[in-house]
Scaffold this motif. Structure first.
Motif, PDB file in Angstrom:
ATOM      1  N   THR A  86      12.169  -5.197 -12.014  1.00  0.00           N
ATOM      2  CA  THR A  86      11.152  -6.450 -12.065  1.00  0.00           C
ATOM      3  C   THR A  86      10.548  -6.900 -13.403  1.00  0.00           C
ATOM      4  OG1 THR A  86      10.331  -5.323  -9.983  1.00  0.00           O
ATOM      5  CG2 THR A  86       8.521  -6.609 -11.226  1.00  0.00           C
ATOM      6  N   GLU A 144       5.690 -14.049  -7.909  1.00  0.00           N
ATOM      7  CA  GLU A 144       6.198 -12.730  -7.482  1.00  0.00           C
ATOM      8  C   GLU A 144       5.847 -12.265  -6.136  1.00  0.00           C
ATOM      9  OE1 GLU A 144       6.322  -8.238  -9.186  1.00  0.00           O
ATOM     10  OE2 GLU A 144       6.088  -9.528 -10.487  1.00  0.00           O
ATOM     11  N   LEU A 146       6.312  -8.958  -3.095  1.00  0.00           N
ATOM     12  CA  LEU A 146       6.986  -7.975  -2.565  1.00  0.00           C
ATOM     13  C   LEU A 146       7.332  -8.000  -1.200  1.00  0.00           C
ATOM     14  CD1 LEU A 146       7.548  -4.714  -3.139  1.00  0.00           C
ATOM     15  CD2 LEU A 146       5.280  -4.286  -2.289  1.00  0.00           C
ATOM     16  N   ASN A 194      10.650  -8.788  -4.838  1.00  0.00           N
ATOM     17  CA  ASN A 194      11.019  -7.352  -5.158  1.00  0.00           C
ATOM     18  C   ASN A 194      11.402  -6.643  -3.810  1.00  0.00           C
ATOM     19  OD1 ASN A 194      10.853  -7.063  -7.722  1.00  0.00           O
ATOM     20  ND2 ASN A 194       8.490  -7.276  -7.590  1.00  0.00           N
ATOM     21  N   THR A 234      15.341  -8.368  -6.416  1.00  0.00           N
ATOM     22  CA  THR A 234      15.547  -6.982  -6.833  1.00  0.00           C
ATOM     23  C   THR A 234      15.629  -6.191  -5.513  1.00  0.00           C
ATOM     24  OG1 THR A 234      13.307  -6.195  -6.614  1.00  0.00           O
ATOM     25  CG2 THR A 234      14.041  -7.150  -8.530  1.00  0.00           C
TER      26      THR A 234
END
Length: 504
Positions: A86, A144, A146, A194, A234
């Protein structure tokens, strides 16, 4: 030949406030991938390190990322926890222009010279060269998210907003009632997801559709939005088996999959730990290099331990937190004893146990042992491994019948019913007095570590020898309520103590 283009700096945004002024400036808009590419080329030519502070990747990961950017690829970072995936993605923001112009009030960061949204097109049609222009800083062009199983299409792509429809008095068939999600709002920027395997397959398919076709489909709407986004994902290899995977069509559209890794040398690990554990830099607390190596060796031992799940990995955060707790153990002792300065001891490593137990995933055998016992064992193994880098190998000393075992006299002294107690909060004077009880211990350190002048390091090494001899089964140790007791291996079987398997 690299084509140059005219960029506008922070001073220009003060002078340009309308579309007409922007046109007159000669500004040229680039796609975000071209922008990243151009700025990377400039950085490479000027020998500027964009990924400053990322250690251990200089010859592996960073060159791969630079190639991917030059190729204008979307990127997937694949690696275990704590491998700066990250962080690498966030640092790509440095390759964006400092400011870019956007149509004022636009939800989608519309380029005034190439508008995308209905709002921007209508505004430019109405006001022409008087269309107001705002300036967007590069930090605001990074999004970003998650990935979790509850992430929905509405979160990422968008949904119909009934409140907007009612307030604007628009039918649901009008595209202006759409509330755009994170992906469209990341137009002209970098969008990071992510742990992408945790995203539901149907959501991944929606992302694939955007990557491939630029289509956005929301509750019957089919909009052709040529979004300009640098995608970075990621993923942890563990996720591919335990929780999910990247659907094949999406994976196929990712130009570069870059494999990350843990530090390849223990000295690189030390540099990373010292760099990140900034709160642990206290002027009155001194940690020698051997203690720093021990911290890193604990992580090395964990990554190969039969009790730790190797598929989960052992994060660099383990060593960072351990180092911070080690320093705090010394600081606490100084405060209790009202001492001005202090140096590290082996017994201070009891303070790093909480930093280990929460950062390793145990396999079934490890769960049976318990996280505390596993953490103690890892420290013990680290001591055993590093000991032979500085002292004669005790196993070899035992086998060599032609030469006197340098550790035998120390073991014999403990065999005569002698013990020493090293308490966690001993003041320096008492700590040294206890170690000085062992005859031949100081001479052993002096004979095997040539040129040693630092008295604090000498006592640390004396303690190091005793704990190492426990690991090599010369001596025994037991946990006291507030410290450790070192005694004879055989005699301890007949004493009132029971061997604690969790001792390091």
């Amino acid at each position: 030949m690299v084509k140059s283009y005219k960029k506008l700096d922070s001073a220009s945004k003060l002078a340009i406030n309308t579309l007409g002024e922007l046109k007159a400036s000669g500004y040229e808009a680039l796609s975000v991938k071209d922008e990243l590419r151009q700025n990377l080329i400039q950085s490479l030519q000027e020998e500027v390190n964009v990924f400053e502070g990322i250690l251990g990747y200089e010859d592996t990961v960073i060159p791969d990322v630079e190639r991917a950017i030059l190729s204008k690829h979307n990127i997937n970072f694949l690696g275990l926890r704590g491998q700066a995936k990250t962080r690498m993605a966030r640092m790509m923001v440095r390759l964006l222009d400092e400011y870019v112009p956007v149509v004022a009030g636009s939800e989608l960061n519309d380029d005034p010279l190439n508008p995308l949204s209905r709002y921007a097109k209508d505004l430019i049609k109405e006001k022409g060269d008087d269309t107001p222009v705002e300036w967007l800083h590069r930090d605001e062009r990074f999004t970003e998210k998650l990935a979790t199983p509850d992430v929905s299409i509405a979160d990422l792509i968008g949904d119909v907003d009934p409140i907007k429809a009612a307030s604007l008095k628009l039918p649901y068939s009008d595209e202006r009632v759409i509330h755009y999600g994170l992906v469209p709002r990341s137009h002209r920027g970098i969008f990071v997801i992510n742990e992408i395997p945790d995203l539901q397959p149907r959501i991944q398919v929606a992302l694939f559709n955007i990557l491939q076709e630029g289509d956005i489909q929301i509750r019957g709407f089919k909009l052709r939005l040529p979004l300009d986004i640098q995608f970075v994902f990621t993923a942890n290899p563990e996720d591919y088996t335990n929780r999910g995977s990247i659907v094949t069509p999406l994976k196929d559209r990712l130009g570069s999959q870059i494999i990350t890794h843990y530090p390849k040398s223990i000295h690189t690990g030390i540099k990373i730990t010292e760099q990140e554990a900034k709160s642990a830099n206290l002027p009155n607390v001194h940690v020698n290099e051997i203690a720093k190596l021990l911290i890193e060796q604990v992580a090395v031992e964990a990554r190969s331990s039969e009790y730790v799940d190797v598929n989960s990995g052992v994060s660099a955060r383990l060593t960072i937190s351990s180092y911070e707790n080690l320093v705090s153990s010394i600081e606490r002792r100084l405060l209790i004893n009202k001492e001005k300065e202090g140096t590290v001891r082996i017994t201070d490593f009891i303070g790093v146990i909480p930093s280990i137990t929460g950062k390793v995933e145990l396999v079934y055998e490890g769960e049976q042992e318990g996280p505390g016992i596993v953490a103690h064992n890892l420290i013990g193994k680290a001591i055993r491994t590093l000991f032979t880098d500085y002292f004669e190998d005790p196993d070899e000393a035992r086998k060599n019948k032609e030469k006197k075992d340098p550790y035998k006299d120390i073991a014999n002294w403990f065999g005569n019913e002698n013990v020493i107690d090293i308490l966690h909060d001993y003041p320096t004077k008492q700590y040294r007095k206890e170690l000085d009880k062992v005859p031949g211990l100081a001479d052993l350190v002096k004979s095997q570590i040539k040129g040693l002048k630092d008295e604090s390091l000498r006592y640390f090494l004396m303690e190091f020898v005793l704990f190492a001899l426990v690991e090599y089964s010369y001596l025994s140790k037991h946990t006291l309520e507030n410290g450790m007791r070192i005694d004879d291996l055989i005699g301890s079987m007949f004493s009132g103590f029971e061997e604690n398997e969790g001792d390091f």
